[in-house]
Motif scaffolding. Sequence first.
Motif: not given
Length: 820
Positions: A297-303, A305-308, A310-319, A563-566
């Motif tokens: 799930v790619l939420d950031a676009y800098d002109g 490419d679309f990427h993940i 550094d905000d909430a969409a970039g925080r991966f935690t244990r499940f 956001r873009v989803v692959v």
Amino acid sequence: MALALGVWAAWPIYRTPWLWLVAGVALVLGAGIAWLRDRLRLGPIVLAAVTLAAFALTVVPVAVPEAMPPARGGGGLLRGLLDGLAAVALGWKQLLTLTLPVGTYRTVLVPAYVVFLLTALLTGILARRSARAATLAAVPLLAPVAFGTVFGASQLSAPLHIGALTVAAPREIGLWLAAAAVAAVWVAFVSGEERRAALKLGRAAGSVARGRSGASRVLVGAGIVVVALVAGTALAPVLDAGARAVPRDRIDPEIVVRERPSPLAAYRSSKRDAALDAPLFSVSSTGALPERLRLAVLDAYDGVDFHISDDAAGRFTRFPSGDRIVDPERVTVRIDEGYSDIWAPAAPLGSPPVFTGTRADELADAFYVNRETGGAIAVPRAAASGSGSAAGSGSAAAGTASGATDRAIGLAAGDGYSADMQTAPDPAIDRLGEPGAPSFDVDTAPELGAWIERQHQPGGAEGLAELIDRLRQRGYLSHSMSGGEGERLWLDRLSERYGTQFEPSAGGHSLARIESLFEQLNAQQLAAGESATSAQLVAGVGDDEQFATAAALIARALGYDARVVVGVRLGGEDQGVDGVPACSGECAGEHLAAWIEARGDRGEWVPLDVTPQVEQRPERLEQGEQLPEFPTTPEERDAREADPPVGLGEQGDGDDPDAPVPGASALWPVLRAAGLSLAALALLAAPFLFLPLAKRVRARRRRSERVPELRALGAWEEMVDRARDAGVPVPGNAARSEIAAVLGTAPALWAAAQVDRAVFSPRGIDPGTVDQLWRAADADRDERAVGMSAMARLRAAYSLRSYGIGVGRRGRPHPGGERA
């Protein structure tokens, strides 16, 4: 000797002779500063300032050699200094994220320089004190070896075979035994220093007893070394060389995610012949299947490419526990030969996955979920991922090189997992709600903005759906630039089913590529006119990579989050879209798709398909061009182009206004000397300004938190840190009311009660009270400053107690702060 061992320990990290220069300069500088402190009786604050100034003057030529002229030019010195100072705090993380060896790359030598310099400085300071204090110098002597061990590679040295005895990790064991021997010799040497001084003065009464005592100390030190050697030799054969773990193997999963290429950028590679039928993974369920499985799930676009982000969409935690989901079913995913990457195919999870395969325990320990996006990753250590993964097929999700046999850094063939996943249908477009403020400025993409304006659609959910539908209907699917060998299988299949013909299409989804797509659409609409049919408006050529980006930017321009989803669609071909079918059991590169998810004021993410149509080929319409009615020809066909005479200009014979004024050149040396002097003074003042500036930045960061509760906590922490710097003995593990009693001011007592209410009350705290808390923190500081002298306030400004470092004179300070 300790620094030499440190260079040996850090050699696998750097593998450059420059490391010896770093150690040598650190030795000379540290020993020199220690001698200067003893000679001039420098206090802690002055000593720290001198050390910082010396470090700032030497960090670029010693630890940032790439910034030195002529490698970077004179302008690189200032940037090198700033990068070198920043690397004192950030270089350690950078060192963990780079592939070894790192050489002299940028600022990677700064951590080693800091360790070596502090080792030499602390050893020199302690060595000049009493014998009891001098023995403590054995502790910093171990720091260089510890640095090389902790920040080094996880792979140990090859075992050493001596007859029937096998010594595991001989290099590492030898380093630590040598460091222990140096420390033991130092302790034995300084322990007998007073006795040797007494003997030299002739006061050798009872020398026999003392000699036995000194000999016993030497024997004890030697015994420690012998015991360490015997224990290391005996335990080495049972050590598992593959079980060693260092911080390099336990870095945050966000670092691994940021290092991966964008899955959307690699999307087109999954449509090549070699990857089109390569099995990625298989999916089964105890009941219904989810409609989609998401990979990234790619939420950031800098002109670019679309990427993940550094905000909430970039925080991966244990499940550790699942989320509440609708219509849960037990879904099983098994990874096949064509997939090898960190992205775990999943729908919204209702329980932690149960992994199967030879790496089940390792994958379970390396599984992370992003609570904001629902994306999941598996990031096991590459060194322990087995003998290697199957060759990557070049799919977009896999992102692996075709034909490569690399160690898997994520999921690989043979891995599998099962979990409760949501199987409810996708929400309809009416669940989108109303848009907010636009998050994409169409002025940066004029073609896109012009296309939206020409469609005359409303700005709500229906308008967004209509715009994306028109985008798809006026597009044409193409996965490649040419129909050559290795890139035709997708076209043959679409041609057989839909009559699709080849149209060249450039890859990438940069803003320039998207603008080119909308330029085609705009030109076609202008040429076709108002009465154009739908078929005449087909012009944009591309695939999910370009159209997902275009649709996401349209949604953001209207005011929706997007956001873009692959991932893949499940349920068979009937559930897919023309050109990108869905998969029911086994998913291959042919099934890989991209879509967008949009969110309005209702807070629910709604998926929207973006794949362009495949049946109507573009019919290029060009507005007619008419040649000039009366063309002109040059009178002299043989006229040649010539440069104007040198020295002649448009000014005529008058004086040149740009001629240098007499005497101006004489001022240049004076101005240059003055500028260099000011720059030198600014460089020397930088260490003295760093700590107050850092505290001010810390306070500003706390005051600018968006959440009121966090700002309230920041006000309390700022009040406590200021008190610590002023010398108040703040207890470490105490309630806020107890800390307020120690601070002893009315603002502190009031603030403690308010912050407790903000933390534990279900209603939180209002912004007005938060502002009062910050005013209370300032009032507490002012009240404490009244009872402090100017020197005490200066010491508080440069105190490091709020950073957990105790410096200065020991003793019980005054409750109101230090007094001169």
